[in-house]
Design an enzyme around this catalytic site. Sequence first.
Site, short mmCIF file in Angstrom:
data_model
loop_
_atom_site.label_atom_id
_atom_site.label_comp_id
_atom_site.label_asym_id
_atom_site.label_seq_id
_atom_site.Cartn_x
_atom_site.Cartn_y
_atom_site.Cartn_z
N LYS A 1 0.84 -1.20 0.00
CA LYS A 1 0.00 0.00 0.00
C LYS A 1 0.87 1.24 0.00
CE LYS A 1 -1.85 2.49 3.31
NZ LYS A 1 -1.73 3.83 2.70
N CYS B 1 13.37 10.44 6.75
CA CYS B 1 13.40 9.87 8.10
C CYS B 1 14.77 10.04 8.74
CB CYS B 1 12.98 8.41 8.07
SG CYS B 1 13.84 7.48 6.82
N GLU C 1 10.41 14.86 15.87
CA GLU C 1 10.61 14.85 14.43
C GLU C 1 9.67 15.88 13.80
OE1 GLU C 1 9.32 11.23 12.33
OE2 GLU C 1 11.16 11.35 11.17
N GLU D 1 10.55 0.59 10.00
CA GLU D 1 11.54 1.65 9.76
C GLU D 1 10.81 2.95 10.06
OE1 GLU D 1 13.30 4.49 8.76
OE2 GLU D 1 13.07 4.04 6.62
#
Length: 783
Positions: A190, A298, A394, A264
Amino acid sequence: MTVKEHFDSMDYGLAPESAAEALDWITARDGAFGLYINGAMTAPGELFKSRNPATGEVLAQVTQASADDVDVAVIAARKAQKSWGALPGHARAKYLYALARLVQKHSRLFAVLESMDNGKPIRESRDIDVPLVARHFYYHAGMAQLQDAELPDREALGVCGQIIPWNFPLLMLAWKIAPAIAMGNTVVLKPAEYTSLTALLFAQICDEAGLPNGVVNIVTGDGRVGEAIVTHEDIDKIAFTGSTNVGRQIRRATAGSGKSLTLELGGKSPYIVFDDADLDSAVEGLVDAIWFNQGQVCCAGSRLIVQEGIADRFYAKLKARMGKLRIGDPLDKSIDVGAVVDPIQHQRITDMVNASAGEGELYQAPCPLPDQGCFYPPTLITGLSSASTLMQEEIFGPVLAATTFRTPSEAVEIANNTRYGLAASVWSENVNLTLDVAPKLVAGVVWVNGTNMFDAAAGFGGVRESGFGREGGWEGLQAYTKPRGKAVSLKPIAPVSAPKDAKVDALDRTAKFYVGGKQARPDGGYSQAVWAKSGALLGHVGIANRKDIRNAVEAATAASGWAKTTSHARAQILYYIGENLSARADEFAARIDAMTGGRSGAKEVDAAISRLFTYAAWADKFDGAAKPVPMRGVALAMNEPVGVIGGFCPDEAPLLGLVSLMAPAIAMGNRVVLAASQPYPLAATDFYQVLETSDLPGGVVNIVTGDHATLAAPLAGHLGVDAVWSHTGADISATVELESAGNLKRSWINNAKARDWMGAAGEGREFLSHATEVKTVWVPYGE
Ligand code: NAI
């Protein structure tokens, strides 16, 4: 403009890439896409809009898949897997090679479509994303080719559910699909809801490559489709890249399901600049670290940690460079920064920066922003404290948070002061310093005098709340294979119950726990009797509780010096443990026979001694690698200890089982907290007397006894534990996996497979790889 005027202004001007071919490709499909299932596109279903974030215009309409659609895709993948997995590696290699070639043949279409859908500069999609995609398929064509010869003991997992984010839509697809199908798995993937289009173009090239139906299935839609994949009963493995929050939800949702999982997740990667760094290069590196893909990376170097003495000079250079950054139309080849992916993400960035207004000093690049579209200016915030929200959370946007340090050890401390552990960059002209710092950084990837270097041959992935598992390299294949053979459920062994005419023994033979190198009484003051099959009372053992686990983990944490001992020293101690066990072999054999009522005690003790020798041997032989990445330099894959490992020892092999978990873990520099065999705990409590005489520092091995089901939650939930191994007969997989979601520790559940502890399956590389994290340290040579 005349040529002279161009020379005078030194302006870049516009260099627009045409959108025509990409728009034609969409129009040829009536601007509405179905799903790719079993080798064909379905008719469009319930549709949602996919927009170009640079302009806000609708590019296409994409189907929101239903749970039923996911089911049909999984059925197709399951059906295809049997024959796909049975193909010789060479046959699969040819398909992967064809995919690599087709990505190259359609490279410009992929790049333009990606930039339009995601907002990233065409320079990046054309020169970085798409070439890395092709490279990934080439590399894994090679892995398929070598599989039969090099991985004869491993086989495909089955059907893999793969959920990817929007920041590198096609590249993340390649990272997921290439290793999976190379190893004989089939996939249901997906894409993220903002960026489905290149995945749908990829579906087309799967057709062009003649890939058998059902090997790759692509279902589009939002998080609900992701949930349907995650909870589908007939999926063997989930691979996820995305936010830590969703990763944690997935860990919980898959707990106890038997599905493999790799995550991840996010990061807040440090970018450390020492005062002797080449500052101009470090500034250029930062442009790449934090403004590449608008900071939506990331592993973005989003925390600048710069040595105090040069901080002002460095900030001045950085601001001067920021003044030259060009932000604008992603299809303009001369812009540096494009659009963020969606207004929602733009708002998220704006809110995070605004919420911390007043903290530190904010500087934004003065470049003009386009009038419309999701553009956020390159931003630098200096003078922050390491604890500030902007330094900890983040942001996933073009925002760089900065602080200063004085000494190398302070730099390391600040760098590691985060819940994440994905990547880090270290800048210094002194290679001794960089190579001293690199192993001290808690991260899966370290770049020396560089940043954002990726390659299919080099593992990528994080530690701590950045997730677990590696993508790329040999290590990446672990996530898509399992040991060959049929899984058989382990059954718990009931302890011998007290005989009817049990007599109380006047002698106190209560074995204690072994914590921090000392014997410790159970906190709760409870103990249980251990009976021989013959009816004799063999002794008592303590029943551990949450507090005992806490003490044991604290002792293990305090023994962190073990990770720094040399592999030779660890080997010597393991040999010494073996030698001391051998001196008491008869006694241990008799004890095992008495507890189990069997006669294989002597054999088990011999096997345990041999196993100690095996890991003494491995301690200095489980090497890393120098990866042949396509640059002048090396990417060093270094095996590092995981940290503190909690282990539930097998019921059925009271001594050998404990040694089989302990020895690989400590050989690799980990510390352990072990819950001994539940029905036969006395072999473990005798064994710590051997440890006490073998020069093993206190706290490296901690042993408790008690009920595994009760200890599962406190041990797996403890934030000081980095991994949990469960080889017990007790079915604690759901508890272990659920509780491990807290700090996203690694878990290794082995209760679905009876292991022959005496044989080869009881030792070796599988154990060693669970006992290590691969850290990839990139060291470019320069020129
Ligand atoms: P997300 O983690 O929600 O989305 C990633 C993927 O997961 C998408 O395909 C999404 O549809 C899917 N998903 C969402 N909820 C799910 C669920 N419950 N079960 C299964 N799949 C699910 O990321 P989002 O919301 O787009 O971005 C939010 C923040 O996450 C960003 O601001 C950024 O901080 C972080 N992020 C980090 C990424 C990374 O690579 N580390 C990638 C994307 C986002």
